[in-house]
Scaffold this active site. Structure first.
Site, PDB file in Angstrom:
ATOM      1  N   ASP A 180       0.817  -1.222   0.000  1.00  0.00           N
ATOM      2  CA  ASP A 180       0.000   0.000   0.000  1.00  0.00           C
ATOM      3  C   ASP A 180       0.847   1.267   0.000  1.00  0.00           C
ATOM      4  OD1 ASP A 180      -2.196  -1.651   0.139  1.00  0.00           O
ATOM      5  OD2 ASP A 180      -2.695  -1.187   2.220  1.00  0.00           O
ATOM      6  N   ILE A 221     -11.806  -6.384  -6.568  1.00  0.00           N
ATOM      7  CA  ILE A 221     -11.899  -6.819  -7.959  1.00  0.00           C
ATOM      8  C   ILE A 221     -11.634  -5.645  -8.891  1.00  0.00           C
ATOM      9  CG2 ILE A 221     -13.444  -7.754  -9.733  1.00  0.00           C
ATOM     10  CD1 ILE A 221     -14.854  -9.313  -7.480  1.00  0.00           C
ATOM     11  N   TYR A 264       0.907  -9.929   7.104  1.00  0.00           N
ATOM     12  CA  TYR A 264       0.012 -10.895   6.469  1.00  0.00           C
ATOM     13  C   TYR A 264       0.835 -11.902   5.669  1.00  0.00           C
ATOM     14  CZ  TYR A 264      -3.668  -7.437   7.458  1.00  0.00           C
ATOM     15  OH  TYR A 264      -4.525  -6.553   8.062  1.00  0.00           O
ATOM     16  N   ASP A 292      -5.903  -6.265  -4.345  1.00  0.00           N
ATOM     17  CA  ASP A 292      -5.522  -4.859  -4.236  1.00  0.00           C
ATOM     18  C   ASP A 292      -4.030  -4.662  -4.515  1.00  0.00           C
ATOM     19  OD1 ASP A 292      -7.377  -6.039  -2.401  1.00  0.00           O
ATOM     20  OD2 ASP A 292      -7.500  -4.220  -1.193  1.00  0.00           O
ATOM     21  N   LYS A 328       1.313  -7.553   2.983  1.00  0.00           N
ATOM     22  CA  LYS A 328       1.976  -6.758   4.022  1.00  0.00           C
ATOM     23  C   LYS A 328       2.822  -7.713   4.860  1.00  0.00           C
ATOM     24  CE  LYS A 328      -1.849  -3.465   4.541  1.00  0.00           C
ATOM     25  NZ  LYS A 328      -2.750  -2.740   5.484  1.00  0.00           N
TER      26      LYS A 328
END
Length: 373
Positions: A91, A218, A139, A146, A136
Site C-alpha cells: 500500500d 476486484i 500478512y 488490491d 503486508k
C-alpha cells in the site's frame, strides 16, 4: 426532504471531465495537500492524486499539478528519502507513481532517488512458496487483489523509464499468479485474496481462498492491468495472456450489474441478498476499466452500454453541499478479508479518498468515451 446541507443535483449539467474536476476540487477544499490523511506515504492519497494527475493532463489546469506536488514535497525530504512510509506494505509503494511526472517536469533528483528507494524493494519482497508477494509484512503468504494496483503500475513504469525490463517480467508473473489462484470458473470473478499457507482465519482450508468477491478489490485488478499495459511492451511474452485475463474478468462483470440503478454490489455476486448494498467505488473502478479497455482496443465497444449505465448510476447518487462541493457517498471504508457478514457490516463514508479517487479515475476515462448512439 433533503437536509439544508445536502441537495439533489441535476446530473445532466456537468460533463464527465467537469465531474472529475468537482471531485478533485471538493477534497482540495477540505484538505490542504500536506494534511491529506493518513500522515504517511500511502495509497489513500496515491489513488486520489493519481486521478487528479489524469484530470490535470486532460484539463491543463495547473492547480491540480501544484496540489499534487505540494503533497509529495511534504513527504519527500531534500535528500530524496521518504519521511514516513512502511517498507513492508505494498500500500505504501503505490503513491510513487506520482514521482515520474514530477521528475520529468522538474528534473529534481529527489523524485528519482525516491523512486529508486521504493521500487527496488520489490526485488527482495517477502514471497510465498509460489513466488507471490505478501500483501503486508503482517500478512505472511497472503496475496490480495488490491496488491496488483499497489505495485504493478509503478514497477512497470519504472522498468520502462529506467530501462530495467526485469520489472516487466516480475509484475506479469505476479498478475498471472494472482489470477490463477483467485479466479472462480463459475462466475469469472476473482476472490479477494489467497493465502498460500492456508493459515489465515478467512482462508479455505483446502484452497486458501478468501470466501467472497469483494467489489473494490476486484476493481483494482483490471485498473492495474490497464495501467501496466500503458508501459508494458506489446511484444512482451506474457502480454497476450494478460490481455485474455483482463477480457475474461471484464466480460464477467455486466451480468452482476444491478439493472435498476446501474451500480454493482459490495459483494458482487450476491445482489439477491436483502442485506447486500450498492457501492460506488467498485462501480467507478469497473466503469473505468471497461471504458479504458474499449478505448485501448481490448474489449468490444458493446460493453460501453454497461459502462455508461454504471457511470450514470454513480452520478445519480451524488449530492452537493451548501458550498457547492460534491458529496460522493456509498463508499465502503477500507477492509480486510472476511466472510459475507464482514463485508456487509463495513461502514460507508462520504468523500473517502479512495472513493473519490476511483470516481475521478472513472470520470476522466469517461470523458474520452464515445456517447452511446
Amino acid at each position: 426532504m433533503k437536509s439544508s446541507e445536502e441537495k439533489a443535483i441535476p446530473a445532466a449539467n456537468l460533463t464527465p471531465i467537469q465531474w472529475a474536476e468537482k471531485g478533485c476540487e471538493t477534497l482540495m477544499h477540505k484538505f490542504e495537500p500536506e494534511l491529506l490523511p493518513p500522515d504517511r506515504f500511502h495509497y489513500h492519497q496515491g489513488v486520489f492524486l493519481s486521478g487528479m494527475e489524469k484530470c490535470w493532463r486532460e484539463t491543463g489546469n495547473d492547480k491540480f499539478y501544484d496540489y499534487i506536488k505540494r503533497w509529495v514535497d511534504s513527504l519527500i525530504l531534500p535528500d530524496g528519502s521518504i519521511r514516513k512510509f512502511n517498507p513492508d506494505e505494498l500500500d505504501d509503494i503505490q503513491p510513487g507513481v506520482l514521482l515520474f511526472n514530477l521528475y520529468e517536469k522538474t528534473g529534481d533528483e529527489r523524485y528519482k532517488t525516491a523512486l529508486h528507494t521504493l521500487v527496488p524493494l520489490l526485488k527482495s519482497w517477502e514471497k510465498n512458496a509460489q513466488g507471490g508477494f505478501w500483501h503486508k509484512g503482517r500478512y505472511p503468504n497472503q496475496m490480495w487483489l488490491d496488491g496488483l494496483y499497489m505495485a504493478g503500475p509503478i514497477a512497470v513504469q519504472f522498468g520502462s523509464t529506467f530501462n530495467q525490463p526485469e520489472y516487466f517480467d516480475m509484475m506479469a508473473f505476479q498478475a498471472i499468479l494472482m489470477e490463477e489462484h483467485t479466479k472462480d470458473s463459475r462466475t469469472g470473478l476473482l476472490y479477494h485474496g489467497w493465502d498460500e499457507s492456508k493459515q489465515a482465519p478467512w482462508a479455505d482450508p483446502e484452497t486458501g481462498l478468501a470466501p467472497e468477491f469483494w467489489g473494490r478489490a476486484i476493481g483494482w485488478y483490471p485498473v492495474a492491468l490497464l495501467e501496466m499495459f500503458d508501459y508494458l511492451p506489446d511484444n512482451h511474452p506474457d502480454k497476450a495472456k494478460l490481455v485474455a485475463i483482463l477480457q475474461d474478468l471484464l466480460i464477467s462483470l455486466p451480468k452482476f450489474q444491478d439493472q435498476a440503478t446501474g451500480l454493482w454490489y459490495q459483494v458482487v455476486d450476491k445482489g439477491d441478498q436483502a442485506d447486500n448494498w450498492l457501492e460506488n467505488s467498485c462501480t467507478s473502478l469497473f466503469v473505468q476499466a471497461i471504458a479504458k479497455a474499449v478505448r485501448m482496443g481490448y474489449l468490444d465497444a458493446k460493453y460501453m452500454e454497461s459502462a455508461w449505465k454504471g457511470y450514470q448510476g454513480v452520478i445519480d447518487t451524488l449530492k452537493f453541499d451548501d458550498n457547492g462541493n460534491v458529496i460522493i457517498g456509498n463508499i465502503c471504508i477500507g477492509t480486510g478479508i472476511g466472510d459475507y457478514a464482514h463485508y456487509i457490516a463495513r461502514p460507508t463514508s462520504e468523500n473517502d479518498l479512495h472513493g473519490v479517487g476511483a470516481f475521478v479515475l472513472m470520470c476522466v476515462e469517461m470523458s474520452k468515451a464515445q456517447p452511446l448512439s
